[in-house]
Enzyme design. Structure first.
Site, PDB file in Angstrom:
ATOM      1  N   SER A  43       0.900 -12.335  67.666  1.00  0.00           N
ATOM      2  CA  SER A  43       0.527 -13.489  67.002  1.00  0.00           C
ATOM      3  C   SER A  43       2.010 -14.117  66.595  1.00  0.00           C
ATOM      4  CB  SER A  43      -0.069 -13.077  65.605  1.00  0.00           C
ATOM      5  OG  SER A  43      -1.451 -12.711  66.046  1.00  0.00           O
ATOM      6  N   ASN A 100       4.205 -13.667  77.693  1.00  0.00           N
ATOM      7  CA  ASN A 100       3.083 -12.756  78.430  1.00  0.00           C
ATOM      8  C   ASN A 100       1.817 -13.886  78.737  1.00  0.00           C
ATOM      9  OD1 ASN A 100       1.120 -11.047  79.302  1.00  0.00           O
ATOM     10  ND2 ASN A 100       1.162  -9.742  77.578  1.00  0.00           N
ATOM     11  N   GLU A 111      -3.218  -4.033  75.764  1.00  0.00           N
ATOM     12  CA  GLU A 111      -4.476  -4.221  76.546  1.00  0.00           C
ATOM     13  C   GLU A 111      -4.646  -3.524  77.830  1.00  0.00           C
ATOM     14  OE1 GLU A 111      -3.760  -8.597  76.569  1.00  0.00           O
ATOM     15  OE2 GLU A 111      -4.072  -8.733  74.613  1.00  0.00           O
ATOM     16  N   LYS A 114      -0.710 -13.624  80.182  1.00  0.00           N
ATOM     17  CA  LYS A 114      -1.731 -12.894  80.469  1.00  0.00           C
ATOM     18  C   LYS A 114      -2.829 -13.331  81.756  1.00  0.00           C
ATOM     19  CE  LYS A 114      -1.533 -11.056  75.832  1.00  0.00           C
ATOM     20  NZ  LYS A 114      -2.236 -10.701  74.713  1.00  0.00           N
ATOM     21  N   GLY A 117      -3.202 -10.591  69.502  1.00  0.00           N
ATOM     22  CA  GLY A 117      -4.489 -11.428  69.799  1.00  0.00           C
ATOM     23  C   GLY A 117      -5.410 -11.936  68.444  1.00  0.00           C
ATOM     24  N   HIS A 153       1.380  -2.119  77.733  1.00  0.00           N
ATOM     25  CA  HIS A 153       0.853  -3.102  76.976  1.00  0.00           C
ATOM     26  C   HIS A 153      -0.319  -2.492  76.385  1.00  0.00           C
ATOM     27  CE1 HIS A 153      -0.961  -6.628  75.351  1.00  0.00           C
ATOM     28  NE2 HIS A 153       0.116  -7.218  75.165  1.00  0.00           N
ATOM     29  N   GLU A 174       4.480  -3.734  69.249  1.00  0.00           N
ATOM     30  CA  GLU A 174       3.369  -4.719  68.921  1.00  0.00           C
ATOM     31  C   GLU A 174       2.306  -3.823  68.209  1.00  0.00           C
ATOM     32  OE1 GLU A 174       3.281  -7.925  72.228  1.00  0.00           O
ATOM     33  OE2 GLU A 174       2.350  -6.521  72.872  1.00  0.00           O
TER      34      GLU A 174
HETATM   35  P1  PGA Z   1      -0.524 -12.547  71.198  1.00  0.00           P
HETATM   36  O1  PGA Z   1      -0.402 -11.681  72.119  1.00  0.00           O
HETATM   37  O2  PGA Z   1       0.897 -13.481  70.747  1.00  0.00           O
HETATM   38  O3  PGA Z   1      -1.319 -13.699  71.598  1.00  0.00           O
HETATM   39  O4  PGA Z   1      -0.797 -11.919  69.761  1.00  0.00           O
HETATM   40  C1  PGA Z   1       0.940 -10.967  72.192  1.00  0.00           C
HETATM   41  C2  PGA Z   1       0.823  -9.618  73.422  1.00  0.00           C
HETATM   42  O5  PGA Z   1      -0.116  -9.487  73.793  1.00  0.00           O
HETATM   43  O6  PGA Z   1       1.968  -9.188  73.770  1.00  0.00           O
END
Ligand code: PGA
Length: 255
Positions: free
Chosen positions: A215, A8, A99, A10, A175, A97, A169
């Site tokens: 992560s 992803n 976010e 982003k 993040g 997601h 997640e």
């Molecule tokens: P990250 O993000 O690997 O940076 O923690 C994962 C995600 O948002 O799917």
């Protein structure tokens, strides 16, 4: 069983030069790698989908959207629809997601509408679920996941579940650099399997891929994906570095 490793990207790759550097570097790294039974999915910003499809799509590498709208066309300024991304050559769409839930107030009902339109248009929906730190600390992780899954997948028949992938997640691990233990992930995986077995029966439940996200790095892939027996990963930050992302994909696919 087939493994799925999703990147992803982003809201990154801001210039054409940056995007092209990414694409070239990804191609170079992929050449050296071998993936027998895994699928890699790259989800770039929507403006780069067409370019990624043209430059990177192969039998092993698919392209996906980070988000889609729940309507297919019309007066929805700024939105991008499932038929649009499908017709550009994308095959997957991330839905729900954390976010999107946090910054755009997306609910389980909205996710449900988006999953339906994804499936209607022949996209595989990667549906993200996961509890917040506060929810975990008061012991309601299971309730939250059950609600996200039942509301998010409401009315989706068993026959369509082959086009739904779940990404667990935990929000506190997205993040951040907090890494859940393999047991914490396994507990949720077992819960998800139970929900799916009850809803669709064991034969369908067995085939639903359950990814882990939050992560994921080369150093953590073993603990968060292999140990709890996940079917793959949803990778954020590390997918921006093709060499790291492909190393993660290799670890997960056992290459
Ligand atoms: P990250 O993000 O690997 O940076 O923690 C994962 C995600 O948002 O799917």
């Amino acid at each position: 069983m087939r493994k799925l490793i999703v990147g992803n990207l982003k809201m990154n790759l801001l210039t054409i030069a940056e995007r092209d550097r990414y694409v070239e570097s990804f191609k170079k790294e992929m050449k050296a790698a071998e993936f027998a039974d895994s699928q890699i999915v790259l989800c770039p910003p929507a403006v780069h989908i067409e370019n990624f499809v043209n430059k990177l799509k192969t039998e092993t590498v698919s392209i996906g959207a980070q988000n889609i709208f729940w309507e297919e066309r019309g007066s929805y300024t700024g939105e991008i629809s499932a038929p649009m991304v499908k017709n550009m050559g994308a095959e997957y769409a991330i839905v729900g997601h954390s976010e999107r839930r946090k910054y755009f107030s997306e609910t389980n009902e909205i996710a449900n509408a988006k999953i339906r339109v994804a499936l209607k248009n022949g996209l595989v929906a990667i549906y993200c679920v996961g509890e917040s730190k506060e929810q975990r600390s008061v012991g309601i992780t299971a309730d939250v996941i059950i609600q996200q899954v039942t509301e998010g997948l409401a009315g989706i028949p068993a026959a369509k579940m082959k086009s739904v992938v779940i990404a667990y997640e935990p929000i506190w691990a997205v993040g951040s650099d907090v890494v859940p233990s393999s047991n914490e992930i396994l507990e949720v995986k077992i819960l998800l399997k139970k929900i799916f077995t009850d809803a669709y029966g064991p034969a369908v439940a067995e085939k639903i891929l359950i990814l882990y996200g939050g992560s994921v790095k080369v150093a953590t892939a073993n603990q968060v994906c292999l140990e709890p027996g996940m079917d793959g990963a949803l990778v954020g930050r590390e997918s921006l570095i093709p060499s790291e992302f492909i190393k993660i994909a290799k670890i997960i696919s056992g290459n």
